[in-house]
Scaffold this motif. Structure first.
Motif, PDB file in Angstrom:
ATOM      1  N   VAL A 117       0.758  -1.349  -0.186  1.00  0.00           N
ATOM      2  CA  VAL A 117      -0.068  -0.010   0.043  1.00  0.00           C
ATOM      3  C   VAL A 117       0.858   1.155   0.053  1.00  0.00           C
ATOM      4  CG1 VAL A 117      -1.514   1.096   1.525  1.00  0.00           C
ATOM      5  CG2 VAL A 117      -2.016  -0.935   1.114  1.00  0.00           C
ATOM      6  N   CYS A 118       0.584   2.215  -0.721  1.00  0.00           N
ATOM      7  CA  CYS A 118       1.404   3.271  -0.995  1.00  0.00           C
ATOM      8  C   CYS A 118       1.065   4.437   0.132  1.00  0.00           C
ATOM      9  CB  CYS A 118       1.376   3.947  -2.344  1.00  0.00           C
ATOM     10  SG  CYS A 118      -0.369   4.931  -2.336  1.00  0.00           S
ATOM     11  N   ALA A 119       1.897   5.176   0.725  1.00  0.00           N
ATOM     12  CA  ALA A 119       1.676   6.191   1.753  1.00  0.00           C
ATOM     13  C   ALA A 119       0.250   6.958   1.326  1.00  0.00           C
ATOM     14  CB  ALA A 119       2.808   7.051   1.669  1.00  0.00           C
ATOM     15  N   ASP A 120       0.111   7.656   0.089  1.00  0.00           N
ATOM     16  CA  ASP A 120      -1.037   8.176   0.147  1.00  0.00           C
ATOM     17  C   ASP A 120      -2.404   7.351   0.583  1.00  0.00           C
ATOM     18  OD1 ASP A 120      -2.469  10.669  -0.807  1.00  0.00           O
ATOM     19  OD2 ASP A 120      -3.397   9.213  -2.104  1.00  0.00           O
ATOM     20  N   CYS A 121      -2.382   6.142  -0.184  1.00  0.00           N
ATOM     21  CA  CYS A 121      -3.516   5.365   0.059  1.00  0.00           C
ATOM     22  C   CYS A 121      -3.713   5.067   1.434  1.00  0.00           C
ATOM     23  CB  CYS A 121      -3.468   3.936  -0.934  1.00  0.00           C
ATOM     24  SG  CYS A 121      -3.769   4.410  -2.543  1.00  0.00           S
ATOM     25  N   HIS A 122      -2.641   4.810   2.176  1.00  0.00           N
ATOM     26  CA  HIS A 122      -2.577   4.593   3.439  1.00  0.00           C
ATOM     27  C   HIS A 122      -3.422   5.649   4.468  1.00  0.00           C
ATOM     28  CE1 HIS A 122      -1.114   3.298   7.681  1.00  0.00           C
ATOM     29  NE2 HIS A 122      -1.375   2.168   7.136  1.00  0.00           N
ATOM     30  N   THR A 123      -2.725   6.862   3.886  1.00  0.00           N
ATOM     31  CA  THR A 123      -3.203   8.069   4.700  1.00  0.00           C
ATOM     32  C   THR A 123      -4.747   8.091   4.244  1.00  0.00           C
ATOM     33  OG1 THR A 123      -1.397   9.129   4.728  1.00  0.00           O
ATOM     34  CG2 THR A 123      -3.081  10.484   4.985  1.00  0.00           C
ATOM     35  N   ALA A 124      -5.193   8.111   3.134  1.00  0.00           N
ATOM     36  CA  ALA A 124      -6.537   8.441   2.449  1.00  0.00           C
ATOM     37  C   ALA A 124      -7.495   7.285   3.127  1.00  0.00           C
ATOM     38  CB  ALA A 124      -6.506   8.304   1.003  1.00  0.00           C
ATOM     39  N   THR A 125      -7.276   5.926   3.459  1.00  0.00           N
ATOM     40  CA  THR A 125      -7.715   5.075   3.956  1.00  0.00           C
ATOM     41  C   THR A 125      -8.334   5.287   5.301  1.00  0.00           C
ATOM     42  OG1 THR A 125      -6.959   3.713   2.368  1.00  0.00           O
ATOM     43  CG2 THR A 125      -8.362   2.636   4.035  1.00  0.00           C
ATOM     44  N   LYS A 126      -7.267   6.007   5.941  1.00  0.00           N
ATOM     45  CA  LYS A 126      -7.497   6.220   7.566  1.00  0.00           C
ATOM     46  C   LYS A 126      -8.602   7.414   7.405  1.00  0.00           C
ATOM     47  CE  LYS A 126      -3.125   7.160   8.792  1.00  0.00           C
ATOM     48  NZ  LYS A 126      -1.937   7.396   9.756  1.00  0.00           N
ATOM     49  N   PHE A 127      -8.581   8.411   6.602  1.00  0.00           N
ATOM     50  CA  PHE A 127      -9.574   9.413   6.758  1.00  0.00           C
ATOM     51  C   PHE A 127     -10.915   8.883   6.213  1.00  0.00           C
ATOM     52  CE2 PHE A 127      -6.018  12.390   6.467  1.00  0.00           C
ATOM     53  CZ  PHE A 127      -6.512  13.467   7.142  1.00  0.00           C
ATOM     54  N   ILE A 128     -10.871   7.934   5.257  1.00  0.00           N
ATOM     55  CA  ILE A 128     -12.226   7.391   4.714  1.00  0.00           C
ATOM     56  C   ILE A 128     -12.700   6.591   5.655  1.00  0.00           C
ATOM     57  CG2 ILE A 128     -13.354   5.569   3.098  1.00  0.00           C
ATOM     58  CD1 ILE A 128     -11.089   6.632   1.053  1.00  0.00           C
ATOM     59  N   SER A 129     -12.014   5.668   6.604  1.00  0.00           N
ATOM     60  CA  SER A 129     -12.669   4.909   7.793  1.00  0.00           C
ATOM     61  C   SER A 129     -13.376   6.094   8.615  1.00  0.00           C
ATOM     62  CB  SER A 129     -11.491   4.139   8.336  1.00  0.00           C
ATOM     63  OG  SER A 129     -10.808   4.760   9.134  1.00  0.00           O
ATOM     64  N   LYS A 130     -13.015   7.003   8.963  1.00  0.00           N
ATOM     65  CA  LYS A 130     -13.346   7.699  10.088  1.00  0.00           C
ATOM     66  C   LYS A 130     -14.632   8.635   9.306  1.00  0.00           C
ATOM     67  CE  LYS A 130     -12.098  11.493  13.508  1.00  0.00           C
ATOM     68  NZ  LYS A 130     -11.141  12.200  13.874  1.00  0.00           N
ATOM     69  N   ILE A 131     -14.486   9.063   8.213  1.00  0.00           N
ATOM     70  CA  ILE A 131     -15.480   9.630   7.628  1.00  0.00           C
ATOM     71  C   ILE A 131     -16.862   8.991   7.443  1.00  0.00           C
ATOM     72  CG2 ILE A 131     -16.604  10.640   5.238  1.00  0.00           C
ATOM     73  CD1 ILE A 131     -13.489  11.710   5.058  1.00  0.00           C
ATOM     74  N   VAL A 132     -16.651   7.709   6.898  1.00  0.00           N
ATOM     75  CA  VAL A 132     -17.754   6.698   6.736  1.00  0.00           C
ATOM     76  C   VAL A 132     -18.293   5.919   7.886  1.00  0.00           C
ATOM     77  CG1 VAL A 132     -17.424   6.740   4.283  1.00  0.00           C
ATOM     78  CG2 VAL A 132     -16.623   4.584   5.793  1.00  0.00           C
ATOM     79  N   GLY A 133     -17.455   5.864   8.880  1.00  0.00           N
ATOM     80  CA  GLY A 133     -17.832   5.209  10.236  1.00  0.00           C
ATOM     81  C   GLY A 133     -17.693   3.649   9.840  1.00  0.00           C
ATOM     82  N   ARG A 134     -16.835   2.968   9.140  1.00  0.00           N
ATOM     83  CA  ARG A 134     -16.787   1.611   8.635  1.00  0.00           C
ATOM     84  C   ARG A 134     -15.533   1.085   9.040  1.00  0.00           C
ATOM     85  NH1 ARG A 134     -20.593   0.582   4.329  1.00  0.00           N
ATOM     86  NH2 ARG A 134     -19.846  -1.327   4.077  1.00  0.00           N
ATOM     87  N   GLU A 135     -15.397  -0.046   9.268  1.00  0.00           N
ATOM     88  CA  GLU A 135     -14.010  -0.597   9.240  1.00  0.00           C
ATOM     89  C   GLU A 135     -13.636  -1.252   7.845  1.00  0.00           C
ATOM     90  OE1 GLU A 135     -11.297  -4.209  11.652  1.00  0.00           O
ATOM     91  OE2 GLU A 135     -13.336  -4.045  12.033  1.00  0.00           O
ATOM     92  N   ILE A 136     -12.369  -0.744   7.572  1.00  0.00           N
ATOM     93  CA  ILE A 136     -11.700  -1.163   6.168  1.00  0.00           C
ATOM     94  C   ILE A 136     -10.430  -1.874   6.542  1.00  0.00           C
ATOM     95  CG2 ILE A 136     -11.056  -0.317   3.992  1.00  0.00           C
ATOM     96  CD1 ILE A 136     -12.457   2.150   4.598  1.00  0.00           C
ATOM     97  N   VAL A 137     -10.443  -3.349   5.791  1.00  0.00           N
ATOM     98  CA  VAL A 137      -9.162  -4.043   6.198  1.00  0.00           C
ATOM     99  C   VAL A 137      -8.828  -4.489   4.594  1.00  0.00           C
ATOM    100  CG1 VAL A 137      -8.563  -6.435   6.870  1.00  0.00           C
ATOM    101  CG2 VAL A 137     -10.208  -5.517   8.135  1.00  0.00           C
ATOM    102  N   VAL A 138      -7.399  -3.823   4.664  1.00  0.00           N
ATOM    103  CA  VAL A 138      -6.573  -3.989   3.388  1.00  0.00           C
ATOM    104  C   VAL A 138      -5.550  -4.744   3.589  1.00  0.00           C
ATOM    105  CG1 VAL A 138      -5.336  -2.880   1.562  1.00  0.00           C
ATOM    106  CG2 VAL A 138      -7.355  -1.488   2.652  1.00  0.00           C
TER     107      VAL A 138
END
Length: 887
Positions: free
Chosen positions: A846-867
């Motif tokens: 996982v690239c650094a940007d996708c890692h950061t973006a997914t952290k933000f997404i998990s908080k915004i949508v209130g969902r657990e995301i497993v990559v």
């Protein structure tokens, strides 16, 4: 009669000799022979033939052969008697040779001759000889003989030509119980057990009453299927029919119960038998052995001896595979001593079983030594040695032995081909395997399902999946092994979607998976992150009663762990009735990959406390856990214990973990010293690991040095160019970034495209960077655009420093926005119900940007995301990642 003073004549001797033959009373038979010598009756062809029959049935084939050779005149009965004698005593090659001599002598075979020689062909798998004899039967007008026809059915079935056997069976105008029994046995031997049951029912519908042989034949079908209920029904029929007193039937029942895992019932039935012969004891010995109770099998063997029942060739041929299965070399050596003392080593079946036992116990040198000492060898002996070489990883030796076999004139049969084809697979000899395939077709063995399965497996292991599929589609019959070979082939060649598709096709055509199938398909689910499909397979495993199988259960634990469901993996692991080192390793690796590294170490300690010794893989998993948790001191301690306490020599995997552990922690100079001091020359993967750490810690000097070395060691590896480019980009050296990119272009090197998978409603969807092929493309991109706006409002800033510096910032952001994992996440948010975890698998880090973006997404949508990326799991929840940004 003798006491009254009456002198016996030739009719008396011809009448009394079969009685001694039936009793196996060799000494009394010899006395009769002496009495005959004192008369002029020894010139009578019928009397001499009766003597030959007596000696043959008492196992004294040398004496039978001597008498036969001394006959001045031989008729068809004499020839038939000696042929039957050779066949019954296991000298099938000699039987076939004598049959040829009989034809050359101008003596025409009769129906009894054919009924004697065909079982020899069946036993040897000598299809070509059998087909020639079939031609003679047709020309001689014996095709309508029900006994001969039944023997033909039996021969074709035992040679693997089950379709031909059925064709002949259907032509028999009047079928007796022997004909039906032959067809039932044929289906059982060729693994078509459901067909065997079908024929058994048809036989009863036709009004043919089953006899003891029928029951002794159909019970193994129950055993093969593990069909305990059907076996119990047949047990009731046997009891009702008053056949339970038949030792053969009772022994078959013991075997059935044991094979179905009901060893208690088998033991109870055995204990209740009023009369036990050697076959009964053998059935119980095999039963214990097959249920893993080798000590019980050996104890029963001793009880048998104490009961005064002498072991026969079958006993030794049964107990030796038990030793082989458990790798009980010492016990096998004890049995070997008994075989020598009992004079059984001259028996080709026993000697072959000894060769097989030593080979399967890893003592291949001893196996070869014994093979060379064998007074006579048959195709089974050669097969045992060839298979032994393959099982011990000596594929080339197996092929050499095969050539030796051909040079001494031993013709390969289906079992030989089934042993030699895996040797080609083992050494990747596709060309040779293809040539052998052609010989098999010309020899008429392709219809043998075992040979066909071995060929499919060979093509798959040699990477020729197109050829494997083509062959699979042409197979006249397929069983669970055929389907499993295809599934394993697809999985091993990276075609995991094809593997899952083939598994579904297998179920659709009604073929029940076995433990090997489940153990093969679960890793495919794991690789794709196909949790829903894995859960369906889990259900099938439970329904099929395979959950107690340690291999299947371990594969399930691994599947749940690799799909990010670590709690479910642990729940299953805790419920396992027995665990082996693979089970423990799977749980340790699962915790390590999911970022629960301290639990991984706890499991490792529990494993040691349970008495299970760690192996090479155990330490690789533990060091991986230490590496990803930054536990430097613990990792160094485990690395030291590995060689000093457990005498395990570190492999490349262990050195890679140590390099990763030290380098991740920032000890780059110490890591470089560690690499230089490695006992073996560092391989590419070690230096790649170090280069990654140089980039993480922004050490351009060491990074350039390592990349230069890697350009020399592996100039085509795209990852080196990408990492060096990123190192330069980190410090703003854009000229060098462009230089590296130009170098890649000039050398024709392309970066592996990122690909991500996500499962929804038991279907796996794949995405690549910038992918617009999905039917929901418009909705996916619209969702990403909305998320991008929401993330920026929450403080997200795209990390685009590693894109080319001459590209506009807006274009860089757009490129980053369309990475494969982001597309998969957007798809998941659109299609997977709210509150359900979104699980994505990626083929790269996982690239650094996708890692950061997914952290933000998990908080915004209130969902657990497993990559799950190529290195580990990232569990994103409420703006945090389980890796602690340490990946």
């Amino acid at each position: 009669m003798q006491r009254t003073g009456l002198q016996p004549d030739h009719i008396t001797f011809v009448s009394v000799l079969p009685a001694f033959a039936k009793m196996g009373a060799l000494e009394q038979g010899i006395d009769i022979h002496q009495s005959i010598k004192g008369t002029g009756i020894l010139s009578n062809v019928v009397v001499v033939t009766s003597l030959i029959d007596m000696y043959a049935k008492c196992g004294s084939m040398d004496k039978a052969h001597e008498l036969f050779d001394g006959m001045p005149r031989r008729d068809v009965i004499s020839w038939t008697t000696i042929i039957a004698g050779y066949a019954q005593n296991g000298f099938v090659e000699k039987a076939l040779e004598t049959f040829k001599q009989m034809e050359l002598a101008g003596v025409k075979p009769n129906s009894t001759t054919f009924a004697s020689i065909l079982p020899a062909c069946a036993k040897m798998g000598a299809l070509k000889h059998g087909m020639d004899i079939h031609q003679s039967i047709t020309e001689g007008g014996f095709s309508s003989d029900v006994v001969v026809s039944s023997c033909l059915v039996d021969m074709y079935a035992k040679c693997g030509c089950i379709d031909k056997a059925r064709e002949l069976f259907d032509r028999i105008p009047q079928r007796d119980v022997v004909s039906w029994n032959a067809m039932i046995a044929g289906y059982v031997q060729n693994e078509f057990v459901e067909k065997a049951f079908e024929i058994f029912k048809q036989m009863q519908s036709a009004g043919v009453k089953p006899n003891s042989t029928t029951f002794a034949t159909i019970l193994p079908a129950c055993a093969k299927m593990g069909a305990l209920e059907q076996g119990m029904d047949i047990h009731q029929r046997i009891t009702d029919g008053g056949v339970l007193s038949d030792a053969v039937v009772a022994s078959a029942l013991v075997h059935m119960y044991a094979k179905c895992g009901s060893i208690g019932k088998a033991s109870k039935l055995f204990d209740g038998m009023l009369k036990r012969d050697v076959v009964s004891w053998n059935a119980m010995i095999v039963g214990y052995a097959q249920n893993g109770l080798v000590e019980k099998a050996l104890a029963t063997f001793k009880q048998m001896e104490l009961a005064g029942v002498k072991p026969n060739t079958t006993t030794f041929a049964s107990i030796l595979p038990a030793c082989a299965k458990m790798g009980a070399l010492e016990k096998g050596m004890e049995i070997h001593q008994k075989i020598v003392e009992g004079g059984f080593f001259s028996d080709v079946v026993v000697a072959s079983a000894l060769v097989d036992m030593y080979a399967k116990c890893g003592s291949i040198v001893k196996a070869r030594e014994l093979f060379d000492e064998m007074p006579q060898r048959n195709v089974v002996s050669w097969n045992a040695l060839i298979a032994g070489y393959v099982q011990n990883g000596f594929g080339e030796k197996a092929l050499e032995t095969f050539k030796e076999m051909r040079l001494v004139g031993v013709e390969p049969y289906s079992s030989t081909w089934a042993s030699i084809i895996p040797a080609c697979a083992q050494i990747g000899a596709l060309e040779l395997g293809t040539a052998i395939h052609q010989i098999i077709i010309e020899s008429g063995f392709f219809s043998d399902i075992i040979v066909g399965n071995a060929l499919v497996d060979m093509y798959a292991k040699c990477g020729s999946m197109h050829k494997a599929r083509e062959l699979f589609d042409k197979m006249p019959q397929r069983n669970v092994v055929s389907w499993t070979a295809m599934i394993v082939g697809y999985a091993q060649n990276g075609l995991v979607e094809k593997a899952l598709e083939t598994f579904k096709q297998m179920q659709a055509v009604g073929v029940e998976p076995n433990s090997t199938t489940f153990a093969s398909i679960l890793p495919a689910c794991a690789k794709m992150g196909a949790l829903e499909q894995g859960m369906d397979i889990h259900q099938s495993i439970m329904e099929g009663g395979f959950l107690s199988d340690v291999v299947v259960a371990s594969a399930l634990v691994d599947m749940y762990a690799k799909c990010g469901s670590i709690d479910k993996a642990r729940e299953l692991f805790d419920k396992m009735p027995q665990r082996n080192v693979v089970s423990w390793n799977g749980m340790i690796a699962g915790y390590a990959q999911n970022g629960v590294c301290k639990d991984a170490l706890k499991i490792f300690e529990l494993m040691k406390q349970s008495g299970t010794h760690p192996d090479i893989v155990s330490f690789a998993c533990v060091l991986f856990a230490c590496s990803h948790a930054g536990l430097v001191d613990e990792g160094c301690t485990y690395f030291s214990h590995m060689s000093n306490t457990y005498c395990i020599t570190p492999t490349v995997d262990h050195y890679v973990c140590m390099v990763d552990l030290l380098a991740r922690a920032g000890y780059l100079d110490d890591t470089l010293t560690f690499i230089i001091k490695m006992p073996a020359k560092p391989v590419v993967v070690v230096w790649m690991c170090f280069l990654g750490a140089c980039r993480t810690h922004m050490n351009m000097g060491l990074g350039v040095f390592t990349a230069t070395l890697l350009f020399y060691l592996d100039p085509k590896n795209a990852a080196t160019y990408v990492l060096l480019s990123n190192i330069y980009a980190d410090v703003g050296r854009w000229g060098e970034v462009q230089m590296v990119r130009r170098l890649m272009k000039d050398r024709g090197i392309k970066k592996t495209p990122g690909c991500s998978w996500i499962e929804e409603h038991k279907m796996v969807h794949s995405f690549r960077a910038g992918d617009r092929s999905h039917p929901q493309t418009q909705e996916i991109y619209a969702k990403l655009e909305k998320l991008d706006w929401e993330m920026k409002a929450a403080g997200y800033f795209p990390e685009s420093s590693h894109s080319l510096n001459d590209v506009e910032e807006e274009e860089k952001e757009l490129f980053l926005c369309h990475h494969s994992e982001k597309l998969a996440i957007a798809f998941g948010l659109l299609n997977i119900p709210s509150g359900t975890t979104i699980r994505v698998v990626k083929n790269l880090r996982v690239c650094a940007d996708c890692h950061t973006a997914t952290k933000f997404i998990s908080k915004i949508v209130g969902r657990e995301i497993v990559v799950r990326d190529v290195n580990r799991f990232h569990h994103f929840k409420q703006g945090q990642c389980s890796c602690g940004d340490f990946w």
